[in-house]
Design an enzyme around this catalytic site. Structure first.
Site, mmCIF file in Angstrom:
data_model
loop_
_atom_site.group_PDB
_atom_site.id
_atom_site.type_symbol
_atom_site.label_atom_id
_atom_site.label_comp_id
_atom_site.label_asym_id
_atom_site.label_seq_id
_atom_site.Cartn_x
_atom_site.Cartn_y
_atom_site.Cartn_z
ATOM 1 N N LYS A 1 -7.311 -10.047 -1.209
ATOM 2 C CA LYS A 1 -6.710 -9.113 -0.249
ATOM 3 C C LYS A 1 -7.552 -9.083 1.025
ATOM 4 O O LYS A 1 -7.040 -9.098 2.131
ATOM 5 C CB LYS A 1 -6.714 -7.687 -0.833
ATOM 6 C CG LYS A 1 -5.476 -7.275 -1.602
ATOM 7 C CD LYS A 1 -5.538 -5.748 -1.788
ATOM 8 C CE LYS A 1 -4.563 -5.183 -2.769
ATOM 9 N NZ LYS A 1 -4.743 -3.721 -2.973
ATOM 10 N N ASP B 1 -2.937 2.633 -0.870
ATOM 11 C CA ASP B 1 -2.430 3.117 -2.148
ATOM 12 C C ASP B 1 -0.931 2.831 -2.175
ATOM 13 O O ASP B 1 -0.261 2.954 -1.152
ATOM 14 C CB ASP B 1 -2.703 4.613 -2.311
ATOM 15 C CG ASP B 1 -2.648 5.028 -3.774
ATOM 16 O OD1 ASP B 1 -3.363 4.415 -4.596
ATOM 17 O OD2 ASP B 1 -1.886 5.946 -4.109
ATOM 18 N N PHE C 1 3.330 -9.103 -10.023
ATOM 19 C CA PHE C 1 2.597 -8.225 -10.937
ATOM 20 C C PHE C 1 3.294 -6.869 -10.985
ATOM 21 O O PHE C 1 4.290 -6.645 -10.286
ATOM 22 C CB PHE C 1 1.134 -8.069 -10.481
ATOM 23 C CG PHE C 1 0.983 -7.262 -9.221
ATOM 24 C CD1 PHE C 1 1.243 -7.817 -7.982
ATOM 25 C CD2 PHE C 1 0.581 -5.925 -9.269
ATOM 26 C CE1 PHE C 1 1.113 -7.071 -6.817
ATOM 27 C CE2 PHE C 1 0.447 -5.169 -8.107
ATOM 28 C CZ PHE C 1 0.708 -5.747 -6.880
ATOM 29 N N ASP D 1 7.221 -5.792 -10.466
ATOM 30 C CA ASP D 1 8.000 -6.832 -9.776
ATOM 31 C C ASP D 1 9.221 -7.320 -10.561
ATOM 32 O O ASP D 1 10.288 -7.513 -9.968
ATOM 33 C CB ASP D 1 7.099 -8.025 -9.403
ATOM 34 C CG ASP D 1 6.261 -7.742 -8.161
ATOM 35 O OD1 ASP D 1 6.537 -6.751 -7.461
ATOM 36 O OD2 ASP D 1 5.327 -8.523 -7.891
ATOM 37 N N ARG E 1 3.584 -3.704 1.169
ATOM 38 C CA ARG E 1 2.180 -3.882 1.551
ATOM 39 C C ARG E 1 2.070 -4.692 2.836
ATOM 40 O O ARG E 1 1.293 -4.383 3.732
ATOM 41 C CB ARG E 1 1.413 -4.571 0.409
ATOM 42 C CG ARG E 1 -0.062 -4.260 0.403
ATOM 43 C CD ARG E 1 -0.784 -4.837 -0.810
ATOM 44 N NE ARG E 1 0.110 -5.389 -1.794
ATOM 45 C CZ ARG E 1 0.589 -4.711 -2.849
ATOM 46 N NH1 ARG E 1 0.199 -3.491 -3.073
ATOM 47 N NH2 ARG E 1 1.430 -5.266 -3.693
HETATM 48 P P1 IMP Z 1 -2.307 0.069 -6.049
HETATM 49 O O1 IMP Z 1 -2.377 1.369 -5.312
HETATM 50 O O2 IMP Z 1 -2.136 -1.125 -5.119
HETATM 51 O O3 IMP Z 1 -3.443 -0.100 -7.023
HETATM 52 O O4 IMP Z 1 -0.954 0.099 -6.920
HETATM 53 C C1 IMP Z 1 -0.738 1.042 -7.952
HETATM 54 C C2 IMP Z 1 0.256 0.500 -8.959
HETATM 55 O O5 IMP Z 1 1.552 0.326 -8.340
HETATM 56 C C3 IMP Z 1 -0.082 -0.874 -9.533
HETATM 57 O O6 IMP Z 1 -0.910 -0.768 -10.648
HETATM 58 C C4 IMP Z 1 1.293 -1.412 -9.912
HETATM 59 O O7 IMP Z 1 1.709 -0.884 -11.151
HETATM 60 C C5 IMP Z 1 2.183 -0.834 -8.840
HETATM 61 N N1 IMP Z 1 2.345 -1.782 -7.715
HETATM 62 C C6 IMP Z 1 1.664 -1.764 -6.537
HETATM 63 N N2 IMP Z 1 2.085 -2.750 -5.736
HETATM 64 C C7 IMP Z 1 3.050 -3.413 -6.421
HETATM 65 C C8 IMP Z 1 3.859 -4.547 -6.102
HETATM 66 O O8 IMP Z 1 3.783 -5.154 -5.027
HETATM 67 N N3 IMP Z 1 4.727 -4.934 -7.062
HETATM 68 C C9 IMP Z 1 4.855 -4.296 -8.260
HETATM 69 N N4 IMP Z 1 4.110 -3.257 -8.599
HETATM 70 C C10 IMP Z 1 3.220 -2.799 -7.685
#
Ligand code: IMP
Length: 190
Positions: free
Chosen positions: A12, A68, A148, A151, A177
């Site tokens: 990242k 987040d 992941f 998705d 993102r």
């Molecule tokens: P984080 O804040 O990026 O750690 O995301 C928190 C949680 O949201 C992750 O553990 C995933 O379960 C879900 N998540 C975040 N971004 C994605 C994505 O782009 N695709 C699918 N799930 C996501």
């Protein structure tokens, strides 16, 4: 100048660094000696991003940004939202999380959802936030093995394939993102 990206995910970090002017050097949490878990106790996605950025500024003194992300599903009160990572328990098991979503939506035809990413930036003493949203639908079954998290059950609007079936390049173009990151980069370039 040094700017902390509150992550230890070097992929990242490299991705964002490549898009920034050379005058801004991104450093990770490990680089500044921050090895403890940063508290994420806010009830909102935005609150957690701000909490992480403020923690780094307060404890280490560096300007910083933190992100987040959560999945918000309209029919179930915007769950899992801020609890996305641990929706089915502390194990952060993506399959169990998806199973829980699919079982909660059983028999429900309104399947609108959105991914939301908030990036909080503390820069020159001021707080700025950037929000990226990707709208779509929750599928009836898991489809695809890329990506992941959620998705395989997220079908972005305008597409016939889930996030787990399209390429990473494509996902970054239309994804939550990518959109939030682009706003951050535009701001830092100014
Ligand atoms: P984080 O804040 O990026 O750690 O995301 C928190 C949680 O949201 C992750 O553990 C995933 O379960 C879900 N998540 C975040 N971004 C994605 C994505 O782009 N695709 C699918 N799930 C996501």
């Amino acid at each position: 100048m040094k700017l902390v990206f509150a992550t230890n995910n070097l992929n990242k970090l490299k991705e964002v660094q490549a898009l920034l002017p050379a005058s801004i050097e991104l450093v990770s949490l490990k680089d500044i000696g921050c090895t403890e878990d940063i508290p994420e106790t806010s009830p909102t996605i935005e609150g957690n991003a701000i909490q992480k950025a403020e923690y780094v500024k307060q404890h280490y003194g560096y300007d910083c940004f933190a992100d987040d992300t959560g999945l918000e599903i309209t029919a179930i009160n915007n769950e899992p939202g801020v609890y996305s990572a641990r929706y089915a328990g502390q194990a952060k098991d993506a399959n169990a999380n998806m199973d829980k979503v699919l079982s909660k939506l059983e028999g429900i035809s309104a399947r609108e959802a959105q991914f939301k990413t908030v990036i909080a930036l503390i820069y020159n003493g001021s707080l700025h936030t950037f929000t990226g949203i990707c709208k779509g639908q929750i599928t009836e079954t898991k489809q695809g093995d890329r990506g992941f998290g959620y998705d395989p059950i997220f079908l972005p609007d305008g597409y016939t394939e889930t996030f787990a079936q399209i390429s990473l390049d494509e996902k970054n173009k239309i994804g939550h993102r990518g959109k939030a990151t682009q706003q951050l980069i535009n701001f830092l370039k100014q």
